[in-house]
Each structure stands twice: as structure tokens, then as C-alpha cells.
Design a protein around this motif. Sequence first.
Motif, short mmCIF file in Angstrom:
data_model
loop_
_atom_site.label_atom_id
_atom_site.label_comp_id
_atom_site.label_asym_id
_atom_site.label_seq_id
_atom_site.Cartn_x
_atom_site.Cartn_y
_atom_site.Cartn_z
N SER A 16 35.48 25.29 114.06
CA SER A 16 35.36 26.66 113.52
C SER A 16 34.19 26.70 112.55
CB SER A 16 36.65 27.07 112.80
OG SER A 16 36.91 26.18 111.72
N THR A 18 31.79 27.40 109.90
CA THR A 18 31.92 28.38 108.83
C THR A 18 30.93 28.06 107.72
OG1 THR A 18 34.28 28.59 109.30
CG2 THR A 18 33.54 29.38 107.16
N GLN A 19 30.26 29.08 107.24
CA GLN A 19 29.38 28.95 106.08
C GLN A 19 30.20 29.44 104.89
OE1 GLN A 19 25.96 27.89 106.42
NE2 GLN A 19 26.04 27.65 104.20
N LEU A 20 30.69 28.51 104.05
CA LEU A 20 31.53 28.87 102.91
C LEU A 20 30.73 29.61 101.85
CD1 LEU A 20 34.29 28.63 101.54
CD2 LEU A 20 33.51 26.45 100.58
N LYS A 25 28.92 24.27 104.27
CA LYS A 25 29.38 24.73 105.59
C LYS A 25 30.36 23.68 106.12
CE LYS A 25 25.46 22.84 108.15
NZ LYS A 25 24.40 23.09 109.09
N GLN A 80 30.29 21.35 117.64
CA GLN A 80 30.46 22.77 117.92
C GLN A 80 29.95 23.18 119.30
OE1 GLN A 80 28.20 25.08 115.14
NE2 GLN A 80 26.35 23.88 115.43
#
Length: 128
Positions: A16, A18-20, A25, A80
Motif C-alpha cells: 500500500s 503511501t506518502q506519510l 513513505k 509495489q
Amino acid sequence: MFSFDEMENTAHQLISPTQLNKYIKYGHVAAVIQSGSGHIYTGINIDTACSMGFCAEHGAIADMIKHRETRIVKIIAVNQYGNIIPPCGRCREFISQINKENIHAEVKVTKEQILSLGELLPFDWKNA
């Protein structure tokens, strides 16, 4: 016992990306470990701007150790893009130090190839 196909499917479900925030990330790589008891442990990567993150294998090992296990029978990681990827050198060494028997762990390195951790860590300094 779980097959590598089942473990790979589990890993794909954990991906999953995701760029926090602008520094962190995560979720671009997922790892699945089968322990000596047959339990499955999972982890995802966390990448940081200043290299304080960790690989998915480290997350899965932390999950395993939390449950008081150290012996790895099988391990797989996927990225990914759906590719199976071998553990990096840091992870190989970490896995080998958690339990000396992990040198015999099966590591899925490509769709077609499974190697032992020992084959990925030739000339192990701990054997000197």
C-alpha cells in the motif's frame, strides 16, 4: 505449512504505497516469514529522508520476535510492482544473526528461484 505462492499472495495484499509526509513513505515493499512453528509474520518497509527507516524484512522479524520466535523456515518479499525481490545485504546479515539455523532458511529470490540464506551469504564471517 504455507507454500511460497500463499506467502506471495499475502505479501501482495500488504502493499500500500503511501506518502506519510514529505519525509516518510511506506508500504512499497512487503515481506512474509514462515517461522519454525509454521506461523506467518509480516512486515512492510518504511523509508525516511535521513535513512532511519527499515526494510519489510525487519518489520516481519520484529513481528516474529514479539511472539518469541527466531527460527525462519521461509521468507519472501515483493515490491509495489509485483516483483519478488531478494533481501538486501543488511537484511541477509540480520536474518542470519537472529538464529544461527536461519542460514538454512529458504529465500524466494525470483519467480523461479529459491535459494538458502547460506547461498546468499557466502563466506559468512560468523563461520571464521
